[in-house]
Design a protein around this motif. Structure first.
Motif, PDB file in Angstrom:
ATOM      1  N   MET A   1      48.040  46.335 -17.487  1.00 29.69           N
ATOM      2  CA  MET A   1      48.469  45.470 -16.100  1.00 29.69           C
ATOM      3  C   MET A   1      49.810  45.533 -15.229  1.00 29.69           C
ATOM      4  SD  MET A   1      49.093  42.692 -15.134  1.00 29.69           S
ATOM      5  CE  MET A   1      49.472  40.857 -16.132  1.00 29.69           C
ATOM      6  N   LYS A   2      49.117  45.301 -14.193  1.00 31.66           N
ATOM      7  CA  LYS A   2      50.933  45.556 -13.220  1.00 31.66           C
ATOM      8  C   LYS A   2      50.105  44.827 -12.079  1.00 31.66           C
ATOM      9  CE  LYS A   2      52.671  48.416  -9.522  1.00 31.66           C
ATOM     10  NZ  LYS A   2      52.844  50.159  -8.730  1.00 31.66           N
ATOM     11  N   LEU A   3      51.420  43.667 -12.693  1.00 32.11           N
ATOM     12  CA  LEU A   3      51.183  42.319 -11.056  1.00 32.11           C
ATOM     13  C   LEU A   3      52.524  42.617 -10.593  1.00 32.11           C
ATOM     14  CD1 LEU A   3      50.564  39.855 -10.877  1.00 32.11           C
ATOM     15  CD2 LEU A   3      52.992  39.038 -12.550  1.00 32.11           C
ATOM     16  N   ILE A   4      52.173  42.055  -9.198  1.00 30.08           N
ATOM     17  CA  ILE A   4      52.606  43.053  -7.874  1.00 30.08           C
ATOM     18  C   ILE A   4      52.477  41.622  -7.208  1.00 30.08           C
ATOM     19  CG2 ILE A   4      52.651  43.660  -5.865  1.00 30.08           C
ATOM     20  CD1 ILE A   4      51.101  46.269  -6.433  1.00 30.08           C
ATOM     21  N   GLU A   5      54.045  40.921  -6.959  1.00 27.87           N
ATOM     22  CA  GLU A   5      54.448  39.434  -6.657  1.00 27.87           C
ATOM     23  C   GLU A   5      54.608  39.617  -4.674  1.00 27.87           C
ATOM     24  OE1 GLU A   5      57.438  37.773  -8.824  1.00 27.87           O
ATOM     25  OE2 GLU A   5      55.763  37.275 -10.581  1.00 27.87           O
ATOM     26  N   HIS A   6      53.518  38.720  -4.466  1.00 23.41           N
ATOM     27  CA  HIS A   6      53.869  38.631  -3.062  1.00 23.41           C
ATOM     28  C   HIS A   6      54.786  37.828  -2.275  1.00 23.41           C
ATOM     29  CE1 HIS A   6      51.816  42.887  -2.310  1.00 23.41           C
ATOM     30  NE2 HIS A   6      51.297  41.488  -2.797  1.00 23.41           N
ATOM     31  N   PRO A   7      55.336  37.056  -1.294  1.00 19.14           N
ATOM     32  CA  PRO A   7      56.135  36.319  -0.416  1.00 19.14           C
ATOM     33  C   PRO A   7      55.702  35.361  -0.525  1.00 19.14           C
ATOM     34  CG  PRO A   7      56.406  37.875   0.632  1.00 19.14           C
ATOM     35  CD  PRO A   7      56.002  38.093  -0.654  1.00 19.14           C
ATOM     36  N   ASP A   8      54.404  35.703   0.735  1.00 18.16           N
ATOM     37  CA  ASP A   8      53.334  34.602   0.743  1.00 18.16           C
ATOM     38  C   ASP A   8      52.432  35.263   1.084  1.00 18.16           C
ATOM     39  OD1 ASP A   8      53.741  35.582   3.755  1.00 18.16           O
ATOM     40  OD2 ASP A   8      54.951  35.561   4.115  1.00 18.16           O
ATOM     41  N   ARG A   9      50.864  34.279   1.567  1.00 14.99           N
ATOM     42  CA  ARG A   9      49.485  34.326   1.075  1.00 14.99           C
ATOM     43  C   ARG A   9      49.573  35.790   2.272  1.00 14.99           C
ATOM     44  NH1 ARG A   9      45.595  29.285  -1.115  1.00 14.99           N
ATOM     45  NH2 ARG A   9      46.665  29.509  -3.094  1.00 14.99           N
ATOM     46  N   GLU A  10      49.453  35.373   3.266  1.00 16.76           N
ATOM     47  CA  GLU A  10      50.088  36.735   4.523  1.00 16.76           C
ATOM     48  C   GLU A  10      50.095  37.936   3.874  1.00 16.76           C
ATOM     49  OE1 GLU A  10      51.274  37.707   9.105  1.00 16.76           O
ATOM     50  OE2 GLU A  10      51.737  35.992   8.762  1.00 16.76           O
ATOM     51  N   ALA A  11      51.315  38.025   2.931  1.00 21.49           N
ATOM     52  CA  ALA A  11      51.621  39.227   2.664  1.00 21.49           C
ATOM     53  C   ALA A  11      50.321  39.296   1.410  1.00 21.49           C
ATOM     54  CB  ALA A  11      52.919  39.211   2.123  1.00 21.49           C
ATOM     55  N   LEU A  12      49.807  38.683   0.630  1.00 19.32           N
ATOM     56  CA  LEU A  12      49.155  39.665   0.085  1.00 19.32           C
ATOM     57  C   LEU A  12      47.803  39.785   0.529  1.00 19.32           C
ATOM     58  CD1 LEU A  12      47.971  39.145  -2.834  1.00 19.32           C
ATOM     59  CD2 LEU A  12      47.184  36.855  -2.089  1.00 19.32           C
ATOM     60  N   THR A  13      47.405  39.165   1.628  1.00 21.43           N
ATOM     61  CA  THR A  13      46.291  39.344   2.602  1.00 21.43           C
ATOM     62  C   THR A  13      46.792  40.888   3.045  1.00 21.43           C
ATOM     63  OG1 THR A  13      45.505  37.222   2.933  1.00 21.43           O
ATOM     64  CG2 THR A  13      44.730  39.098   3.875  1.00 21.43           C
ATOM     65  N   LEU A  14      47.580  40.783   3.917  1.00 26.10           N
ATOM     66  CA  LEU A  14      47.775  42.240   3.895  1.00 26.10           C
ATOM     67  C   LEU A  14      47.786  43.619   3.253  1.00 26.10           C
ATOM     68  CD1 LEU A  14      50.331  41.452   6.987  1.00 26.10           C
ATOM     69  CD2 LEU A  14      47.634  42.013   7.161  1.00 26.10           C
ATOM     70  N   ALA A  15      48.107  43.102   2.119  1.00 24.68           N
ATOM     71  CA  ALA A  15      48.258  44.086   0.570  1.00 24.68           C
ATOM     72  C   ALA A  15      47.367  44.473   0.417  1.00 24.68           C
ATOM     73  CB  ALA A  15      49.911  43.500  -0.012  1.00 24.68           C
TER      74      ALA A  15
END
Length: 223
Positions: A1-15
């Protein structure tokens, strides 16, 4: 499993939208069509909307719900309705949605009919999953009636599942169908889901079905 953390939900959505776009593009470069499997729930809706603007040959993309509540296609809790309204109607109009529900059948007969529709489409090209705090994914719920059959490596593509936590009877793509995708992503948000992710890491697939996908899963998380 690879975990990628994003600074906010907008960045998460785009990624997540970009990861799916890239994976679909690669699949379309090598295959006549691509098969995208998507979850229900409110969390992935922004991704569906972002993905609808992707410059892909949507006419060669089939979209499959990972599971479905046994409700009509216009019901507010229908996953097919969610996907249609937020992805296909938003911009991916040429994509074809492969529905799991059949109003003429009960969940058991409907699952068998859906399995016949889905089996020729396998392997999936891209899989996006969600996860409940109990470690369920798709409609693979811990303790559900039908879970053992759905986790069987020889399971048909779709099976019925009944669980107290599920509400309505459901049908779900099974482990071998879901795990056929070479690109698999999990999208979760908030501290409770992050804590659940850490908790299920020590459990078995029977205790937390998301663990069945652990080895090759790319997890995107934001607060």
């Amino acid at each position: 499993m690879k975990l990628i953390e994003h600074p906010d939900r907008e960045a998460l959505t785009l990624a997540v939208a970009q990861d799916i776009t890239d994976a679909l593009g690669m699949a379309l470069n090598t295959c006549e069509q691509a098969v995208l499997c998507l979850p229900g729930g409110s969390t992935p809706v922004p991704v569906f909307k972002a993905l609808s603007a992707a410059r892909l040959d949507w006419g060669r993309v089939l979209v499959v719900p990972g599971d479905e509540r046994w409700v009509p296609g216009d019901h507010p809790r229908s996953n097919a309705r969610l996907i249609r309204r937020n992805l296909i109607d938003e911009g991916a109009v040429a994509a074809r949605l492969v529905d799991l529900y059949d109003e003429a059948l009960d969940p058991e007969a409907g699952a068998a009919a859906a399995a016949e529709r889905i089996a020729p489409l396998l392997p999936l090209s891209v899989l996006l999953l969600g996860m409940g705090e109990d470690g369920h994914t798709a409609s693979l719920f811990p303790g559900a009636e039908g879970l053992a059959a759905a986790l069987d490596p020889a399971a048909p593509a779709v099976l019925p599942v009944r669980a107290d936590a599920a509400g309505e009877p459901r049908v779900t793509l099974t482990l071998p169908a879901l795990a056929s995708a070479p690109e698999a992503f999990l999208m979760i948000t908030g501290p409770d889901k992050r804590a659940a992710l850490e908790r299920v890491a020590t459990l078995t697939p029977e205790e937390a079905p998301i663990r069945a996908f652990w080895k090759d899963l790319v997890v995107h998380w934001a607060e």
